[in-house]
Design a protein around this motif. Structure first.
Motif, PDB file in Angstrom:
ATOM      1  N   ASP A 195       0.831  -1.196   0.000  1.00  0.00           N
ATOM      2  CA  ASP A 195       0.000   0.000   0.000  1.00  0.00           C
ATOM      3  C   ASP A 195       0.871   1.254   0.000  1.00  0.00           C
ATOM      4  OD1 ASP A 195      -2.082   1.784   0.220  1.00  0.00           O
ATOM      5  OD2 ASP A 195      -2.654   1.225   2.259  1.00  0.00           O
ATOM      6  N   ASP A 196       0.652   2.131  -0.998  1.00  0.00           N
ATOM      7  CA  ASP A 196       1.242   3.469  -1.036  1.00  0.00           C
ATOM      8  C   ASP A 196       2.738   3.505  -1.340  1.00  0.00           C
ATOM      9  OD1 ASP A 196       0.602   6.275  -0.780  1.00  0.00           O
ATOM     10  OD2 ASP A 196       1.746   6.280   1.089  1.00  0.00           O
ATOM     11  N   PRO A 197       3.257   2.647  -2.227  1.00  0.00           N
ATOM     12  CA  PRO A 197       4.685   2.759  -2.557  1.00  0.00           C
ATOM     13  C   PRO A 197       4.925   3.765  -3.694  1.00  0.00           C
ATOM     14  CG  PRO A 197       3.769   0.893  -3.714  1.00  0.00           C
ATOM     15  CD  PRO A 197       2.631   1.501  -2.919  1.00  0.00           C
ATOM     16  N   ALA A 198       6.093   4.385  -3.712  1.00  0.00           N
ATOM     17  CA  ALA A 198       6.584   5.196  -4.847  1.00  0.00           C
ATOM     18  C   ALA A 198       5.534   6.182  -5.353  1.00  0.00           C
ATOM     19  CB  ALA A 198       7.044   4.268  -5.974  1.00  0.00           C
ATOM     20  N   ASP A 199       4.947   6.936  -4.429  1.00  0.00           N
ATOM     21  CA  ASP A 199       3.796   7.762  -4.798  1.00  0.00           C
ATOM     22  C   ASP A 199       4.067   9.259  -4.781  1.00  0.00           C
ATOM     23  OD1 ASP A 199       4.143   7.898  -2.061  1.00  0.00           O
ATOM     24  OD2 ASP A 199       2.032   8.224  -1.668  1.00  0.00           O
ATOM     25  N   ALA A 200       5.300   9.674  -4.597  1.00  0.00           N
ATOM     26  CA  ALA A 200       5.563  11.113  -4.492  1.00  0.00           C
ATOM     27  C   ALA A 200       6.839  11.471  -5.231  1.00  0.00           C
ATOM     28  CB  ALA A 200       5.679  11.518  -3.024  1.00  0.00           C
ATOM     29  N   GLY A 201       6.766  12.518  -6.071  1.00  0.00           N
ATOM     30  CA  GLY A 201       7.958  12.991  -6.772  1.00  0.00           C
ATOM     31  C   GLY A 201       8.552  11.923  -7.663  1.00  0.00           C
ATOM     32  N   GLN A 202       9.867  11.741  -7.537  1.00  0.00           N
ATOM     33  CA  GLN A 202      10.581  10.778  -8.371  1.00  0.00           C
ATOM     34  C   GLN A 202      10.867   9.484  -7.614  1.00  0.00           C
ATOM     35  OE1 GLN A 202      11.168  11.348 -11.681  1.00  0.00           O
ATOM     36  NE2 GLN A 202       9.915  13.157 -11.274  1.00  0.00           N
ATOM     37  N   ARG A 217       8.852   0.305 -10.926  1.00  0.00           N
ATOM     38  CA  ARG A 217       7.730   1.219 -11.147  1.00  0.00           C
ATOM     39  C   ARG A 217       8.082   2.581 -10.539  1.00  0.00           C
ATOM     40  NH1 ARG A 217       6.571  -2.308 -14.004  1.00  0.00           N
ATOM     41  NH2 ARG A 217       4.586  -3.417 -14.290  1.00  0.00           N
ATOM     42  N   THR A 218       7.604   3.651 -11.165  1.00  0.00           N
ATOM     43  CA  THR A 218       7.839   5.001 -10.660  1.00  0.00           C
ATOM     44  C   THR A 218       6.536   5.789 -10.686  1.00  0.00           C
ATOM     45  OG1 THR A 218       8.416   5.811 -12.873  1.00  0.00           O
ATOM     46  CG2 THR A 218      10.223   5.025 -11.487  1.00  0.00           C
ATOM     47  N   ASN A 219       6.457   6.791  -9.807  1.00  0.00           N
ATOM     48  CA  ASN A 219       5.341   7.739  -9.783  1.00  0.00           C
ATOM     49  C   ASN A 219       3.980   7.051  -9.793  1.00  0.00           C
ATOM     50  OD1 ASN A 219       7.141   9.945  -9.846  1.00  0.00           O
ATOM     51  ND2 ASN A 219       7.294   9.792 -12.077  1.00  0.00           N
ATOM     52  N   LEU A 220       3.781   6.135  -8.859  1.00  0.00           N
ATOM     53  CA  LEU A 220       2.499   5.455  -8.739  1.00  0.00           C
ATOM     54  C   LEU A 220       1.484   6.376  -8.057  1.00  0.00           C
ATOM     55  CD1 LEU A 220       3.819   1.945  -7.615  1.00  0.00           C
ATOM     56  CD2 LEU A 220       2.984   2.613  -9.890  1.00  0.00           C
ATOM     57  N   PRO A 221       0.184   6.101  -8.246  1.00  0.00           N
ATOM     58  CA  PRO A 221      -0.832   6.960  -7.621  1.00  0.00           C
ATOM     59  C   PRO A 221      -0.727   6.945  -6.100  1.00  0.00           C
ATOM     60  CG  PRO A 221      -1.800   5.576  -9.333  1.00  0.00           C
ATOM     61  CD  PRO A 221      -0.404   5.078  -9.120  1.00  0.00           C
ATOM     62  N   ILE A 241      13.357 -11.963  -1.274  1.00  0.00           N
ATOM     63  CA  ILE A 241      12.596 -10.953  -1.996  1.00  0.00           C
ATOM     64  C   ILE A 241      12.896  -9.579  -1.389  1.00  0.00           C
ATOM     65  CG2 ILE A 241      10.319 -10.251  -2.802  1.00  0.00           C
ATOM     66  CD1 ILE A 241      11.227 -13.114  -3.633  1.00  0.00           C
ATOM     67  N   ASP A 242      13.408  -8.672  -2.199  1.00  0.00           N
ATOM     68  CA  ASP A 242      13.643  -7.291  -1.772  1.00  0.00           C
ATOM     69  C   ASP A 242      12.591  -6.394  -2.406  1.00  0.00           C
ATOM     70  OD1 ASP A 242      15.791  -7.976  -0.254  1.00  0.00           O
ATOM     71  OD2 ASP A 242      17.309  -7.097  -1.570  1.00  0.00           O
ATOM     72  N   ILE A 243      11.819  -5.701  -1.561  1.00  0.00           N
ATOM     73  CA  ILE A 243      10.838  -4.718  -2.018  1.00  0.00           C
ATOM     74  C   ILE A 243      11.435  -3.369  -1.650  1.00  0.00           C
ATOM     75  CG2 ILE A 243       8.418  -4.015  -1.924  1.00  0.00           C
ATOM     76  CD1 ILE A 243       8.029  -6.872  -0.511  1.00  0.00           C
ATOM     77  N   ARG A 244      12.050  -2.740  -2.617  1.00  0.00           N
ATOM     78  CA  ARG A 244      12.924  -1.590  -2.350  1.00  0.00           C
ATOM     79  C   ARG A 244      12.290  -0.300  -2.860  1.00  0.00           C
ATOM     80  NH1 ARG A 244      18.631  -1.573  -1.546  1.00  0.00           N
ATOM     81  NH2 ARG A 244      19.529   0.510  -1.825  1.00  0.00           N
ATOM     82  N   THR A 245      12.311   0.733  -2.036  1.00  0.00           N
ATOM     83  CA  THR A 245      11.815   2.038  -2.451  1.00  0.00           C
ATOM     84  C   THR A 245      12.851   3.100  -2.105  1.00  0.00           C
ATOM     85  OG1 THR A 245      10.699   2.367  -0.318  1.00  0.00           O
ATOM     86  CG2 THR A 245       9.400   1.402  -2.107  1.00  0.00           C
ATOM     87  N   SER A 246      12.557   4.310  -2.535  1.00  0.00           N
ATOM     88  CA  SER A 246      13.407   5.435  -2.172  1.00  0.00           C
ATOM     89  C   SER A 246      13.285   5.694  -0.668  1.00  0.00           C
ATOM     90  CB  SER A 246      12.989   6.685  -2.953  1.00  0.00           C
ATOM     91  OG  SER A 246      12.966   6.436  -4.347  1.00  0.00           O
ATOM     92  N   GLU A 247      14.330   6.244  -0.099  1.00  0.00           N
ATOM     93  CA  GLU A 247      14.293   6.578   1.319  1.00  0.00           C
ATOM     94  C   GLU A 247      13.209   7.619   1.583  1.00  0.00           C
ATOM     95  OE1 GLU A 247      18.142   7.673   2.758  1.00  0.00           O
ATOM     96  OE2 GLU A 247      18.090   6.110   4.286  1.00  0.00           O
TER      97      GLU A 247
END
Length: 291
Positions: A195-202, A217-221, A241-247
């Motif tokens: 829920d709510d990954p990669a949803d802001a900016g870049q 994936r980038t810039n998700l809703p 399994i690594d589920i990696r996002t921006s800090e």
């Protein structure tokens, strides 16, 4: 005395056949031993080539029906029944809401008795999800967190629909899942909801399987929920399994599931049968030559 030499492309050995009247029996035994090694090496290469694994992933908007279809007969961890055996908190006392303890976990992460271990990939979370909801340490979140709803920043429980619990990346670099069935056993599918990954900016979402990048994936809703399903061509007993996002990009993970593999007897690959047949004919011919 007559010497014949045979080169082996599989092992690099040279096989010698000698027509020595008084010592022929000993040399003949040596030939049979080397031939067995040759046959074993050839069969190993044939089987190894046939057993290469492949991984595929689907990533789609989460629906209860889609999750149910993807996890039929699977073992599912929804984090609704956490105990002291599953988790320890990074600070004492943990956060508390109506008697429910939650917050940043210690370095062991979350130990699920059903589907394996969850912990942070790394990094230090300093965003509002960590600071305002989950942080139990002196300098940001160094580990993922067990979250109790209501959450923050659109990061909430996903499963079950009337549930309250999930894992939160706590603004770290993401969640690492060491997927393994309780007591061992082979599996060929993993699934999870986020829920709510990669949803802001870049911000970027990357998913790795055993170190290999399988999805970006980038810039998700904002506040969107997603279902990821990973299929293994060949059953495995362990997967990383690594589920990696921006800090500073927190997200929740829920409904982690493992589908056990139904193993049928595996026939010998056709290439292996052909190799064994050809090697057998070679052995017959060599015996006739030495007779």
């Amino acid at each position: 005395m007559r010497i014949k030499e045979y080169d082996c492309a599989f092992s690099g050995h040279i096989f010698r056949q000698s027509r020595v009247r008084n010592d022929g029996h000993r040399i003949e035994e040596t030939q049979h031993m080397n031939f067995a090694k040759l046959a074993a090496s050839a069969l190993f290469l044939a089987l190894g080539t046939a057993s290469a694994n492949a991984v595929s992933i689907t990533f789609e908007e989460f629906t209860a029906a889609g999750f149910s279809a993807a996890t039929e007969n699977a073992v599912v961890e929804d984090f609704e029944n956490a105990t002291n055996q599953n988790r320890s908190f990074a600070g004492i006392p943990p956060r508390n809401l109506a008697g429910n303890q939650y917050g940043e976990l210690d370095d062991f992460g979350y130990m699920s008795p059903l589907v394996g271990n969850f912990r942070s990939i790394g990094g230090v979370g300093t965003g509002t999800t960590c600071a305002n909801l989950l942080d139990l340490g002196p300098a940001g979140c160094n580990q993922i967190a067990l979250q109790y709803d209501p959450g923050i920043n659109g990061q909430l429980n996903i499963l079950p629909e009337n549930g309250f619990w999930s894992l939160n990346s706590a603004d770290t670099l993401g969640i690492r899942w060491r997927a393994q069935l309780q007591g061992g056993g082979l599996f060929n599918r993993l699934a999870f909801a986020i829920d709510d990954p990669a949803d802001a900016g870049q911000k970027i979402l990357d998913i790795f399987v055993d170190g290999a990048l399988v999805l970006t994936r980038t810039n998700l809703p904002d506040a969107a929920r997603w279902l990821a399903v990973i299929d293994f061509d060949t059953p495995v007993d362990l997967a990383l399994i690594d589920i990696r996002t921006s800090e500073r990009d927190g997200f929740t993970l829920d409904g982690a599931s493992i589908s056990a593999a139904n193993i049928a007897p595996v026939p010998l690959p056709a290439s292996g049968l052909l190799l064994l047949g050809g090697l057998g004919l070679m052995l017959v011919a060599r015996r006739r030559t030495s007779a």
